[in-house]
Design a protein around this motif. Structure first.
Motif, PDB file in Angstrom:
ATOM      1  N   ASN A   1       0.821  -1.216   0.000  1.00 42.35           N
ATOM      2  CA  ASN A   1       0.000   0.000   0.000  1.00 42.35           C
ATOM      3  C   ASN A   1       0.853   1.264   0.000  1.00 42.35           C
ATOM      4  N   ASP A   2       2.125   1.134  -0.407  1.00 42.65           N
ATOM      5  CA  ASP A   2       3.057   2.269  -0.513  1.00 42.65           C
ATOM      6  C   ASP A   2       3.363   2.905   0.836  1.00 42.65           C
ATOM      7  N   GLU A   3       3.304   2.125   1.890  1.00 44.26           N
ATOM      8  CA  GLU A   3       3.525   2.672   3.220  1.00 44.26           C
ATOM      9  C   GLU A   3       4.608   1.876   3.938  1.00 44.26           C
TER      10      GLU A   3
ATOM     11  N   ASP B   1       2.581  -7.408  -5.319  1.00 42.45           N
ATOM     12  CA  ASP B   1       2.391  -5.950  -5.374  1.00 42.45           C
ATOM     13  C   ASP B   1       3.509  -5.229  -4.625  1.00 42.45           C
TER      14      ASP B   1
ATOM     15  N   GLN C   1       6.438  -2.622  -6.152  1.00 38.76           N
ATOM     16  CA  GLN C   1       6.676  -1.269  -5.651  1.00 38.76           C
ATOM     17  C   GLN C   1       8.170  -0.986  -5.557  1.00 38.76           C
TER      18      GLN C   1
ATOM     19  N   THR D   1      11.461   1.401  -8.199  1.00 35.61           N
ATOM     20  CA  THR D   1      12.300   2.483  -7.686  1.00 35.61           C
ATOM     21  C   THR D   1      13.353   2.858  -8.729  1.00 35.61           C
TER      22      THR D   1
ATOM     23  N   ASN E   1       7.192   7.019  -3.102  1.00 35.16           N
ATOM     24  CA  ASN E   1       6.574   6.571  -1.855  1.00 35.16           C
ATOM     25  C   ASN E   1       7.661   6.186  -0.848  1.00 35.16           C
ATOM     26  N   GLU E   2       7.264   5.998   0.398  1.00 36.45           N
ATOM     27  CA  GLU E   2       8.239   5.780   1.467  1.00 36.45           C
ATOM     28  C   GLU E   2       9.107   4.531   1.261  1.00 36.45           C
TER      29      GLU E   2
ATOM     30  N   GLN F   1      10.040   3.172  -1.510  1.00 35.95           N
ATOM     31  CA  GLN F   1      10.981   3.439  -2.597  1.00 35.95           C
ATOM     32  C   GLN F   1      12.096   4.379  -2.146  1.00 35.95           C
TER      33      GLN F   1
END
Length: 286
Positions: free
Chosen positions: A135-137, A217, A221, A225, A252-253, A255
């Motif tokens: 979730n990109d977190e 997923d 992510q 990068t 995102n964090e 990456q």
């Protein structure tokens, strides 16, 4: 960011996906096979047969002996009962068992596995961390690995601040540990724990979604990068360090964290992630 803040928020989360297969390993203990039950021999009870007592006459008479008793043979011998196999013991998902397995399958000659991987809640941390990465977190309270001992460092030149190469080197031991695990062996152990992982994911995510999709997923992510030349310029807003290039700061964090490992480490990490992704996709199609 401050040194304490950077050490707290920029722990080696970049390796969470790299070790996603690793941290769920544990030994499976199967009970030894019990001896097959043996049916007891039927006990033959000989009936008490006595000749009737008669009064003895004055003149002895010879009586014929009674015929011998014979046991009737059954038409068919009843079949032996099938042995009951004991149920296997449940998987040992304890943290000591997981870490013991990691040590066993690692080719590392030092104590890096025991030293770098945390000692508590590995399976739960794994599910939460991968879900957040997908979730990109980040999941700062669910780290799987101990943070680097060295602090984040920058240097100043021409009135600007740049990431010191020493900051990249502090992640190299984690990458070495990651590469010490053989990808196919990791996937085999991952298969053992699919059920337990899926159950935990159903508690925090989508109950009808396969966790393999979440893993893929999360890997994607990190693979997305960008690779950038060094040195990388940063600036501080008195609280944290940020990338001067807006394209990098807008990543995102997860990456941005991967980017902080440096170009050489990042290439090695991505190569391992591609191996794991390929094996997961092949495994899912079988």
């Amino acid at each position: 960011m401050s040194e304490s803040s950077e050490k707290r928020t920029l722990g080696p989360h970049f390796l969470i996906i790299g070790v996603i297969i690793v941290v769920i390993l544990a030994l499976v203990f199967w009970p030894s096979k019990e001896d097959e039950p043996v049916a007891p021999e039927p006990e033959v009870v000989q009936p008490d047969v006595e000749a009737p007592v008669e009064e003895v006459p004055d003149v002895f008479e010879t009586k014929p002996a009674p015929p011998p008793l014979e046991l009737e043979e059954p038409d068919e011998v009843p079949p032996m009962p099938e042995p009951v196999e004991p149920d296997p013991e449940p998987l040992d998902v304890s943290d000591p068992a997981i870490k013991s397995s990691l040590v066993d399958i690692s080719t590392a000659t030092d104590d890096s596995v025991n030293r770098m991987i945390v000692n508590e809640g590995l399976l739960q941390r794994f599910v939460v961390s991968v879900t957040n990465l997908a979730n990109d977190e980040m999941a700062p309270n669910h780290q799987l690995l101990a943070p680097p001992e060295q602090t984040f460092r920058v240097y100043s030149q021409a009135g600007k601040q740049w990431i010191d190469a020493a900051s990249y080197k502090r992640y190299t031991p984690y990458v070495n540990m990651l590469e010490s695990f053989e990808s196919e062996a990791l996937l085999g152990m991952y298969d053992i724990y699919k059920g337990d992982i899926q159950d935990k994911y159903a508690e925090i995510g989508e109950s009808n979604k396969n966790f393999n999709e979440v893993v893929l997923d999360a890997i994607d992510q990190l693979l997305d990068t960008p690779e950038v030349p060094v040195p990388v310029e940063v600036y501080t807003d008195s609280v944290t360090y940020k990338y001067t290039d807006p394209r990098l700061e807008n990543l995102n964090e997860p990456q941005k964290q991967l980017l902080r490992t440096g170009p050489d480490n990042m290439r090695r990490i991505k190569a391992k992630l591609r191996e794991i992704k390929l094996l997961l996709e092949e495994n899912g199609s079988n």
